[in-house]
Design a protein around this motif. Structure first.
Motif, short mmCIF file in Angstrom:
data_model
loop_
_atom_site.label_atom_id
_atom_site.label_comp_id
_atom_site.label_asym_id
_atom_site.label_seq_id
_atom_site.Cartn_x
_atom_site.Cartn_y
_atom_site.Cartn_z
N GLY A 138 30.87 44.42 78.91
CA GLY A 138 30.03 43.55 78.11
C GLY A 138 30.77 42.28 77.71
N ASN A 139 30.02 41.33 77.20
CA ASN A 139 30.59 40.04 76.84
C ASN A 139 29.93 39.49 75.59
OD1 ASN A 139 32.58 38.94 79.01
ND2 ASN A 139 30.95 39.93 80.21
N ALA A 140 30.48 38.39 75.12
CA ALA A 140 29.87 37.65 74.02
C ALA A 140 30.30 36.19 74.19
CB ALA A 140 30.33 38.19 72.67
N ASN A 141 29.41 35.30 73.91
CA ASN A 141 29.75 33.87 73.90
C ASN A 141 30.17 33.52 72.47
OD1 ASN A 141 28.94 33.53 76.65
ND2 ASN A 141 26.81 33.59 75.94
N LEU A 142 31.45 33.40 72.28
CA LEU A 142 32.02 33.42 70.94
C LEU A 142 32.21 32.04 70.34
CD1 LEU A 142 34.79 36.07 71.63
CD2 LEU A 142 32.77 36.38 70.20
N VAL A 143 32.19 32.03 69.02
CA VAL A 143 32.62 30.88 68.22
C VAL A 143 33.72 31.42 67.31
CG1 VAL A 143 31.95 29.12 66.56
CG2 VAL A 143 30.30 29.91 68.28
N ILE A 144 34.94 30.94 67.52
CA ILE A 144 36.12 31.51 66.87
C ILE A 144 36.92 30.42 66.17
CG2 ILE A 144 38.15 32.97 67.23
CD1 ILE A 144 37.07 33.35 70.16
N ARG A 273 26.26 38.51 79.90
CA ARG A 273 26.33 39.30 81.14
C ARG A 273 26.80 40.72 80.83
NH1 ARG A 273 25.89 36.87 85.84
NH2 ARG A 273 27.32 38.28 86.92
N ARG A 274 26.08 41.66 81.35
CA ARG A 274 26.31 43.09 81.15
C ARG A 274 26.19 43.51 79.68
NH1 ARG A 274 29.06 41.52 85.29
NH2 ARG A 274 30.66 40.64 83.96
N GLY A 275 25.51 42.74 78.93
CA GLY A 275 25.21 43.13 77.56
C GLY A 275 26.19 42.63 76.53
N LEU A 276 25.72 42.55 75.30
CA LEU A 276 26.56 42.08 74.20
C LEU A 276 27.62 43.11 73.84
CD1 LEU A 276 27.10 40.01 71.92
CD2 LEU A 276 25.45 41.30 70.54
N GLU A 277 28.85 42.66 73.75
CA GLU A 277 29.95 43.54 73.37
C GLU A 277 30.59 43.03 72.09
OE1 GLU A 277 31.14 46.51 74.45
OE2 GLU A 277 32.31 46.21 72.63
#
Ligand SMILES: [Zn+2]
Length: 334
Positions: A138-144, A273-277
């Motif tokens: 899984g993935n996440a489009n992050l703001v860090i 992609r492949r769901g939120l992790e």
């Protein structure tokens, strides 16, 4: 048959320097109204006066009309989670609400063609604080935020200049240019940036919304605009006290409308992609919360693909407009 390319990684940074004269060679004398550039699959491309934009590689683009992002739940000691989420959404909304002209390449006056076919959806905070793309999880489009300094999540100093205000890493398919993942890192080290979020702006130092609107442009696949266009949000430098990057310049509007034309046919599939992790490293994909009904009829879209890295917003330590070093590095993996 669709080929799936390797994952590429490219970085672009903005560095604050006083030597603006050094940039003069990069400023073209073109009379074209359009000065925007798109990020492409070409790695190691360096803009020059003769060639300010890459025209060889495939432009980077999200396939879906909806993309998601997730603010890292610790946010920053300078800006709390709720404020960050609100500012990030406002920053993306500036792009989504652009009034597209008939011809974004010529970038003439007028609009009325509709809005870009791209909008961002906040799926909620996550734990992972690493800018990464997991090809098998899984993935996440992050703001860090990076409060403690310009380091990666494992404590490794970043190779970009530590006066950079932010960096966006975009992972894409090196053959098609389809974006798979994007992560925004903000340099919130107090020695570099004093982030302010006031709206209306009563006191502005390093305006977070200006910074994030610029980074959202990179997130969507835009590169820095040409240096003749100093008023654009995608101008690669930020001057302390400015809030003008919050609002798109005409050139930014043309760029996002060229990338995501109003007539584009695309599903709304905001899940990563492949769901939120929630945690780093992929893991088992979490349950995807339903996307807001507003504006899109959502469906999950299965995609395949690869990776890249792009663009940061240079920090403003001095009084001058920050100059820019646009630099991309890349590597391909099988
Ligand atoms: Zn930038």
């Amino acid at each position: 048959m669709t080929r799936v390319g390797g994952r590429g990684r490219a970085q672009g940074t903005l560095a604050g320097v006083a030597g603006l004269a050094a940039l003069a060679a990069l400023v073209t004398s073109t009379s074209s109204a359009a000065a925007w550039c798109r990020s492409t699959t070409t790695q190691d491309f360096t803009p020059t006066g003769a060639q300010p934009c890459d025209d060889v590689g495939k432009p980077l683009q999200w396939a879906s009309r909806c993309v998601s992002y997730d603010v890292q739940r610790d946010a920053s000691f300078q800006v709390d989670l709720a404020t960050t989420r609100a500012v990030m959404q406002a920053s993306f909304d500036a792009w989504a609400s652009a009034d597209c002209p008939a011809d974004p390449v010529a970038c003439g006056p007028g609009g009325g063609r509709g809005h870009p076919t791209i909008q961002a959806v906040d799926l909620g905070p996550v734990s992972c604080a690493c800018a990464e793309y997991n090809p098998s999880g899984g993935n996440a489009n992050l703001v860090i935020f990076r409060d403690a300094g310009w380091f990666d999540c494992n404590g490794t100093p970043k190779t970009e200049a530590d006066i950079n205000l932010a960096l966006t890493t975009v992972t894409y398919n090196t053959v098609t240019g389809e974006i798979y993942d994007a992560d925004i890192e903000i340099n919130s080290n107090p020695e570099v940036a004093e982030l302010t979020t006031t709206s209306p702006p009563t006191r502005v130092v390093d305006d977070l919304q200006s910074i994030l609107t610029h980074e959202a442009g990179h997130f969507l696949g835009l590169a820095h605009t040409q240096l003749l266009n100093g008023d654009a949000t995608m101008f690669p430098a930020y001057k302390q006290g400015k809030i003008t990057l919050r609002d798109l310049d005409r050139d930014d509007v043309c760029g996002v409308c060229a990338a995501y034309p109003p007539e584009r046919v695309a599903d709304c599939a905001p899940a990563p992609r492949r769901g939120l992790e929630d945690v780093c490293g992929g893991g088992v994909a979490a349950v995807i919360p339903p996307a807001p009904a507003q504006g899109c009829q959502c469906a999950l879209l299965g995609t395949r693909g690869a990776s890249a890295r792009d663009a940061g917003l240079g920090g403003a330590l001095g009084a001058l407009v920050l100059a820019v070093v646009v630099r991309r590095r890349g590597r391909k993996r099988g």
